[in-house]
Design an enzyme around this catalytic site. Structure first.
Site, PDB file in Angstrom:
ATOM      1  N   LYS A   9       0.830  -1.216   0.000  1.00 35.92           N
ATOM      2  CA  LYS A   9       0.000   0.000   0.000  1.00 35.92           C
ATOM      3  C   LYS A   9       0.866   1.269   0.000  1.00 35.92           C
ATOM      4  O   LYS A   9       2.073   1.204   0.181  1.00 35.92           O
ATOM      5  CB  LYS A   9      -0.921  -0.011   1.220  1.00 35.92           C
ATOM      6  CG  LYS A   9      -1.904  -1.187   1.223  1.00 35.92           C
ATOM      7  CD  LYS A   9      -2.870  -1.082   0.058  1.00 35.92           C
ATOM      8  CE  LYS A   9      -4.016  -2.074   0.129  1.00 35.92           C
ATOM      9  NZ  LYS A   9      -3.631  -3.484   0.124  1.00 35.92           N
TER      10      LYS A   9
HETATM   11  C1  LIG Z   1      -9.876  -3.200  -1.808  1.00 32.42           C
HETATM   12  C2  LIG Z   1      -9.296  -3.940  -0.643  1.00 32.42           C
HETATM   13  N1  LIG Z   1     -10.109  -4.242   0.377  1.00 32.42           N
HETATM   14  C3  LIG Z   1      -9.650  -4.891   1.464  1.00 32.42           C
HETATM   15  C4  LIG Z   1      -8.333  -5.267   1.578  1.00 32.42           C
HETATM   16  C5  LIG Z   1      -7.894  -6.044   2.774  1.00 32.42           C
HETATM   17  O1  LIG Z   1      -6.833  -5.484   3.463  1.00 32.42           O
HETATM   18  P1  LIG Z   1      -5.820  -6.406   4.283  1.00 32.42           P
HETATM   19  O2  LIG Z   1      -4.988  -7.155   3.310  1.00 32.42           O
HETATM   20  O3  LIG Z   1      -5.041  -5.404   5.086  1.00 32.42           O
HETATM   21  O4  LIG Z   1      -6.628  -7.295   5.143  1.00 32.42           O
HETATM   22  C6  LIG Z   1      -7.443  -4.964   0.544  1.00 32.42           C
HETATM   23  C7  LIG Z   1      -6.048  -5.356   0.672  1.00 32.42           C
HETATM   24  O5  LIG Z   1      -5.216  -5.510  -0.047  1.00 32.42           O
HETATM   25  C8  LIG Z   1      -7.934  -4.295  -0.600  1.00 32.42           C
HETATM   26  O6  LIG Z   1      -7.138  -4.027  -1.639  1.00 32.42           O
END
Ligand SMILES: Cc1ncc(COP(=O)(O)O)c(C=O)c1O
Length: 369
Positions: A181
């Site tokens: 990110k």
């Molecule tokens: C659009 C979206 N939603 C939710 C998530 C979930 O985040 P995490 O990987 O921190 O659980 C991501 C992660 O890459 C994402 O790109």
């Protein structure tokens, strides 16, 4: 891979901040958590922020805290990361997939209306690849129908729609800080909300249902361990200090790609800017034109990799994943399927050099013919 798809940008000051925590007695629920939450809230102009262990846990807590459960439907795009739909399913609610529009790759407001039923409770607006969804239309629909809006801003910290920060426009918004990110905490996420009372509930749910103002064993409801450690928070505090520079740098990388690839008849490039949108560049995703199919895209992806250039094929539509097939029986998701077959995410990170961008583009242009 010689040129990775993404790379965290870790400075000496980040490492020192994490080491300072490790030398302290408090490794969880300490001062860095408060500092990180304040930094997220003030950057976004939100009344409060609640840091959590991941973007997924943040989305899950939002669904839970907003009372969405068995029998409820939540509208969500299928062209996104699977966590968005999983968070809905965790609570026994039903994700209803809505097609995306081809310009921004976000949920198509024109197709939201037809997906609404008496059971619809909320719209999950995902700001895909850091480009804000069409929030004015989504707000209008939601207000007219009494629906909640959850913004999945996991890919979009710093993005703006009509000068309002992504994540702060709907009822709740969630950011993600996985290492690919814009800024990272290693693993982690944060929730911002319009209703500051909701913050207390989210803090309770994050910590085993424990009432934060009372005794450790005073648990009033079922909760989770979705806490974010002090080490993660310390990294987040340092990264947040540089967010403006990071977003400018990433925009410059996107502009370089655009300059280098525009005019290529075989590629559809992401919009650099739209009047109401400020994009927070998470990734740079090009699309092959309709004369290419998925097999050809996969071949190009493989050839790029064999030359040491990492690329991504995202997203694969959620409704085509075996566990979700039953949820999309009658939906028209033709844009989603056509787009997903042709996308290619190019290497994209703060420290990518002009010569690496050049090599990526030259290789891609040679293969995509
Ligand atoms: C659009 C979206 N939603 C939710 C998530 C979930 O985040 P995490 O990987 O921190 O659980 C991501 C992660 O890459 C994402 O790109």
């Amino acid at each position: 891979m010689r040129i990775p798809l993404s790379a965290p940008d870790i400075h000496e000051s980040d490492i020192e901040a994490v080491c300072r925590v490790l030398r302290s007695p408090q490794l969880s629920l300490g001062p860095k958590l408060e500092e990180f939450e304040s930094a997220i809230a003030s950057y976004n102009g939100a009344p409060d922020a609640v840091a959590v262990s991941s973007g997924t846990s943040g989305l899950h807590l939002c669904i839970r805290a907003l009372g969405i459960g068995e029998g409820d439907e939540v509208l969500v795009p299928s062209f996104t990361f699977i966590a968005a739909a999983n968070a809905i399913l965790f609570e026994g609610a039903r994700p209803v997939f809505v097609d995306v529009e081809p310009q921004t790759l976000n949920i198509d407001p024109a197709k939201i209306e037809t997906a609404i039923t008496p059971r619809t409770h909320a719209i999950m607006a995902v700001h895909t690849f850091g480009c804000p969804a069409e929030m004015s239309s989504i707000l209008e629909i939601a207000r007219g129908r009494g629906l909640l809006i959850i913004e999945d801003a996991c890919e979009a910290i710093g993005a703006e729609y009509d000068k309002r920060k992504a994540g702060t426009i709907g009822d709740v918004g969630v950011f993600g800080f996985y290492p690919n990110k814009q800024i990272t905490t290693g693993e982690g996420g944060a929730i911002v909300m319009r209703d500051s009372k909701l913050a207390g509930r989210l803090r309770t749910l994050r910590n085993q249902g424990r009432n934060s103002s009372s005794d450790w064993f005073d648990c009033s409801e079922l909760g989770y361990n979705y806490r974010l450690s002090e080490m993660n928070c310390a990294l987040g505090v340092e990264q947040m200090k540089r967010i403006d520079d990071v977003l400018s740098r990433r925009e410059a990388v996107a502009r370089s790609y655009h300059r280098r690839l525009s005019g290529n008849p075989n590629l559809v490039l992401p919009e650099l800017g739209m009047p109401r949108h400020r994009i927070s560049w998470f990734v740079y995703v090009v699309r092959l034109t309709s004369r290419f199919d998925r097999e050809q895209r996969d071949r190009i992806w493989q050839e790029m990799r064999s030359r040491g250039i990492a690329c991504g094929r995202y997203f694969a539509p959620i409704h085509l994943q075996p566990i979700y097939r039953a949820h999309a029986a009658h939906a028209d998701l033709s844009n989603t399927e056509a787009i997903a077959d042709r996308v290619l995410a190019l290497p994209f990170f703060n420290r990518i050099t002009e010569s690496q961008i050049d090599e990526v583009c030259a290789t891609l242009e040679k293969l995509a013919v």
